[in-house]
Enzyme design. Structure first.
Site, PDB file in Angstrom:
ATOM      1  N   GLU A  21      -3.505  30.690  17.013  1.00 17.65           N
ATOM      2  CA  GLU A  21      -3.030  32.048  16.932  1.00 17.65           C
ATOM      3  C   GLU A  21      -1.701  31.465  17.767  1.00 17.65           C
ATOM      4  OE1 GLU A  21      -6.204  35.208  17.160  1.00 17.65           O
ATOM      5  OE2 GLU A  21      -4.713  35.556  16.003  1.00 17.65           O
ATOM      6  N   TYR A  53      14.809  56.996  22.544  1.00 19.09           N
ATOM      7  CA  TYR A  53      13.679  56.718  21.922  1.00 19.09           C
ATOM      8  C   TYR A  53      14.462  54.997  21.470  1.00 19.09           C
ATOM      9  CZ  TYR A  53      16.926  58.732  17.721  1.00 19.09           C
ATOM     10  OH  TYR A  53      17.628  59.360  17.269  1.00 19.09           O
ATOM     11  N   LYS A  98      -1.899  44.993  13.697  1.00 23.10           N
ATOM     12  CA  LYS A  98      -1.684  43.665  13.931  1.00 23.10           C
ATOM     13  C   LYS A  98      -2.466  42.875  12.289  1.00 23.10           C
ATOM     14  CE  LYS A  98      -2.921  38.688  15.729  1.00 23.10           C
ATOM     15  NZ  LYS A  98      -3.994  38.154  17.340  1.00 23.10           N
TER      16      LYS A  98
HETATM   17  N1  LIG Z   1     -10.586  44.515  20.509  1.00 24.89           N
HETATM   18  C1  LIG Z   1      -9.694  43.083  20.363  1.00 24.89           C
HETATM   19  N2  LIG Z   1     -10.549  42.440  19.178  1.00 24.89           N
HETATM   20  C2  LIG Z   1      -9.975  41.163  18.759  1.00 24.89           C
HETATM   21  C3  LIG Z   1      -8.647  40.881  19.329  1.00 24.89           C
HETATM   22  C4  LIG Z   1      -7.939  41.732  20.254  1.00 24.89           C
HETATM   23  O1  LIG Z   1      -6.813  41.278  20.665  1.00 24.89           O
HETATM   24  N3  LIG Z   1      -9.056  42.636  20.261  1.00 24.89           N
HETATM   25  N4  LIG Z   1      -8.046  39.949  18.741  1.00 24.89           N
HETATM   26  C5  LIG Z   1      -8.512  38.938  18.049  1.00 24.89           C
HETATM   27  C6  LIG Z   1      -8.179  37.615  16.823  1.00 24.89           C
HETATM   28  O2  LIG Z   1      -7.196  37.532  17.974  1.00 24.89           O
HETATM   29  C7  LIG Z   1      -7.574  38.118  15.677  1.00 24.89           C
HETATM   30  O3  LIG Z   1      -6.307  38.888  15.995  1.00 24.89           O
HETATM   31  C8  LIG Z   1      -7.006  36.785  15.267  1.00 24.89           C
HETATM   32  O4  LIG Z   1      -8.718  36.479  13.752  1.00 24.89           O
HETATM   33  C9  LIG Z   1      -9.287  39.343  17.254  1.00 24.89           C
HETATM   34  N5  LIG Z   1     -10.449  40.030  17.456  1.00 24.89           N
END
Ligand SMILES: Nc1nc2c(c(=O)[nH]1)N=C([C@H](O)[C@@H](O)CO)CN2
Length: 116
Positions: A21, A53, A98
């Site tokens: 990533e 905004y 995301k």
């Molecule tokens: N609560 C979260 N859980 C996860 C995050 C995050 O930022 N907050 N990030 C990941 C990994 O980067 C994911 O985006 C890639 O699979 C996993 N869990």
């Protein structure tokens, strides 16, 4: 209290826990709600009395594009603090998604609310 909002603000940045990533940008989408009293801006029809905004969007885009953190939690805490510091609001709610993170899900993410 009134609400100024931004819906589905798209920003691309490097973010994530895993090594792969850190090599290419991913899409994030932000929904932002800001609690404020709009009556003075409305009465005088004056943008300088409003929570702009467009300016909030610019700041969120600039901060997110420059950021190099792993967790969504870290990013949204930074953004909430920045928005509360720079704009005349009482509270901010930020929901970040995301969509590429979990292929089996439409999207994943989190939401926080922070008060002045
Ligand atoms: N609560 C979260 N859980 C996860 C995050 C995050 O930022 N907050 N990030 C990941 C990994 O980067 C994911 O985006 C890639 O699979 C996993 N869990």
């Amino acid at each position: 209290m009134d609400t100024v909002y931004i819906s589905q603000l798209h920003v691309e940045t490097i973010i994530g826990v895993y090594d792969f990533e850190k090599e290419s940008k991913q899409s994030l989408f932000f929904d932002i709600e800001m609690k404020t009293d709009i009556s003075a801006a409305a009465r005088q029809d004056d943008i300088t009395l409003a929570v702009d905004y467009a300016k909030v969007s610019e700041r969120v885009i600039a901060h997110t594009e420059a950021s190099r953190v792993e967790l969504l939690e870290t990013l949204v805490e930074q953004l909430a603090a920045l928005i509360l510091q720079e704009f005349a609001i009482e509270a901010v709610t930020i929901r970040v998604s995301k969509p590429a993170a979990v292929p089996q899900a439409q999207t994943v993410g989190l939401e926080i609310t922070r008060n002045r």
